[in-house]
Design an enzyme around this catalytic site. Structure first.
Site, short mmCIF file in Angstrom:
data_model
loop_
_atom_site.label_atom_id
_atom_site.label_comp_id
_atom_site.label_asym_id
_atom_site.label_seq_id
_atom_site.Cartn_x
_atom_site.Cartn_y
_atom_site.Cartn_z
N LYS A 40 -8.16 24.34 13.91
CA LYS A 40 -7.79 23.91 15.27
C LYS A 40 -7.40 25.10 16.15
O LYS A 40 -7.52 25.03 17.37
CB LYS A 40 -6.64 22.89 15.21
CG LYS A 40 -5.33 23.47 14.70
CD LYS A 40 -4.27 22.42 14.44
CE LYS A 40 -3.00 23.07 13.94
NZ LYS A 40 -2.08 22.15 13.27
N ARG A 135 8.46 15.59 12.14
CA ARG A 135 7.26 15.25 12.89
C ARG A 135 6.66 14.05 12.17
O ARG A 135 7.27 12.99 12.17
CB ARG A 135 6.31 16.45 13.01
CG ARG A 135 5.28 16.26 14.14
CD ARG A 135 4.38 17.47 14.34
NE ARG A 135 3.42 17.64 13.24
CZ ARG A 135 2.54 18.63 13.16
NH1 ARG A 135 2.50 19.56 14.11
NH2 ARG A 135 1.70 18.72 12.14
C1 PLP Z 1 -1.59 22.87 12.18
C2 PLP Z 1 -1.33 22.25 10.87
C3 PLP Z 1 -1.39 23.01 9.70
C4 PLP Z 1 -1.64 24.51 9.71
O1 PLP Z 1 -0.58 25.19 10.28
P1 PLP Z 1 -0.60 26.78 10.52
O2 PLP Z 1 0.79 27.07 10.92
O3 PLP Z 1 -1.60 27.04 11.60
O4 PLP Z 1 -0.99 27.43 9.27
C5 PLP Z 1 -1.21 22.36 8.49
N1 PLP Z 1 -0.97 21.02 8.44
C6 PLP Z 1 -0.89 20.26 9.55
C7 PLP Z 1 -0.62 18.81 9.42
C8 PLP Z 1 -1.06 20.85 10.80
O5 PLP Z 1 -0.98 20.09 11.90
#
Ligand code: PLP
Length: 364
Positions: A40, A135
């Protein structure tokens, strides 16, 4: 003018990106953990995703269904994972596109099951438990277990693949050994009720790599979902103090063209009212200084604190939608109209630049 030379540009070094993924992939493998590569951060740009495939990530993961849909249409082979809790309205697309999704709502699980049944597909789910980051996720093991039992026994078009958690996103909660043990315990509580072992016990986001680096990840955790470290490699070093010198921090480079160079006051002249974003701003008077204007703006990168000049002596002092103002008084060189300046991008600026149609992506 050809698109190749149009500015602003986002230079993306694909070899450096693949190097980063492969390094983290190897570290994970040594700890018996599979890597779900999160895309993402660069809005799923296909040429970047290709590096995740070549590095052999076990899943390609995104919060955005449209990014995963696009990859599916392009014939990606690596299984796809949706990591934002599904919108119930998207259930039909999710089961048709992604192999596995992270979930925390019973009504959504039921709808995914119904849609999977209609499409004659088996859809895998990971149930999320919230361990305090506040969250997504079931709050408490009881709710997790009852959802797990429902999926296992009643939702026959779903496959309960595992249990997961997310830390360090809202509540700033660290992925400590204790938190990972809590995750393993929650998964084992589910296993004892359903009477079988789960395929996946999944942790994220990126600060979970501390457990891999320190080699103290509880044995039952077998998947990490990581994005930022693969792309920027900043947080593990800058926030958590790990030596990440084996990683490239310059996979992404923003290049912008100088469109004006002048010496001007630093304090606005006239009655100070509102800026381009209808904000009342404070300005400090630093006298008359040399400054330059760049043909790039907040539309392209979001916030000026998220772009960092590669050379010293340059300070980003302000920006509107399409312009960026830099102070160059202390710059050790001659900057002139038409010159190109390079910037490192911090996470959100990287996301903006990748998603902006105004930023010319150049792959090297
Ligand atoms: C964005 C996200 C990640 C990855 O996080 P980073 O900090 O970019 O490594 C992993 N799990 C979920 C659910 C996320 O939303």
């Amino acid at each position: 003018m050809s698109m190749h030379s149009r500015y602003p540009q986002l230079i993306i070094d694909l070899d450096k990106l693949r190097h980063n993924i492969e390094k983290i992939q190897l570290m994970c493998r040594d700890s018996g953990v599979e890597l779900a590569g999160v895309i993402k951060g660069f809005t799923g740009l296909p040429k970047c995703v290709e590096q995740f495939e070549r590095a052999g990530c076990s899943f390609i993961a995104s919060s955005r269904i449209d990014q995963l849909e696009n990859l599916k249409e392009r014939g990606i082979q690596t299984p796809l994972m949706l990591i934002r809790i599904p919108m119930i309205s998207e259930a039909v697309d999710i089961v048709g596109t992604v192999d596995i999704s992270l979930n925390s709502e019973v009504s959504v699980l039921k709808e995914l099951d119904r849609q999977a049944g209609l499409q004659d597909i088996k859809h895998k789910v990971i149930l999320m438990i919230d361990l305090g980051d506040l969250r997504e996720g079931f709050w408490g093991t009881d709710d997790l277990i009852s959802a797990a039992v429902m999926v296992e026994n009643e939702l026959h078009n779903l496959e309960l693949a595992g249990v997961g958690t997310n830390l360090g996103c809202y509540g700033s909660v660290a992925a400590t050994v204790e938190k990972m043990e809590e995750l393993a315990a929650a998964a084992e509580a589910v296993e004892s009720v359903i009477g079988r072992e789960l395929e996946i016990i999944s942790g994220g986001g990126g600060n979970i790599l501390g457990r891999i680096a320190d080699k103290d990840m509880p044995a039952r955790i077998n998947q990490v979902r990581v994005g930022e470290t693969l792309l920027l490699a900043r947080d593990m070093e800058d926030l958590w103090g790990y030596d990440m010198s084996f990683m490239h921090r310059d996979v992404f480079t923003l290049r912008a063209e100088v469109i004006e160079v002048k010496t001007k006051p630093t304090y606005p002249v006239g009655e100070i009212a509102y800026d381009a974003f209808s904000h009342k701003c404070e300005y400090e008077d630093h006298g008359i200084r040399k400054r330059a204007l760049l043909g790039v703006g907040r539309i392209d990168y979001g916030d000026i604190t998220e772009i960092v000049p590669r050379v010293s002596g340059i300070e980003v002092i302000g920006a509107s939608s399409d312009h960026t103002i830099i102070d160059i008084e202390d710059y050790d060189g001659e900057l002139k109209v038409g010159d190109i300046l390079e910037f490192d991008l911090i996470y959100s600026a990287m996301v903006y630049a990748c998603s902006s149609n105004n930023v010319n992506k150049v792959y090297i």
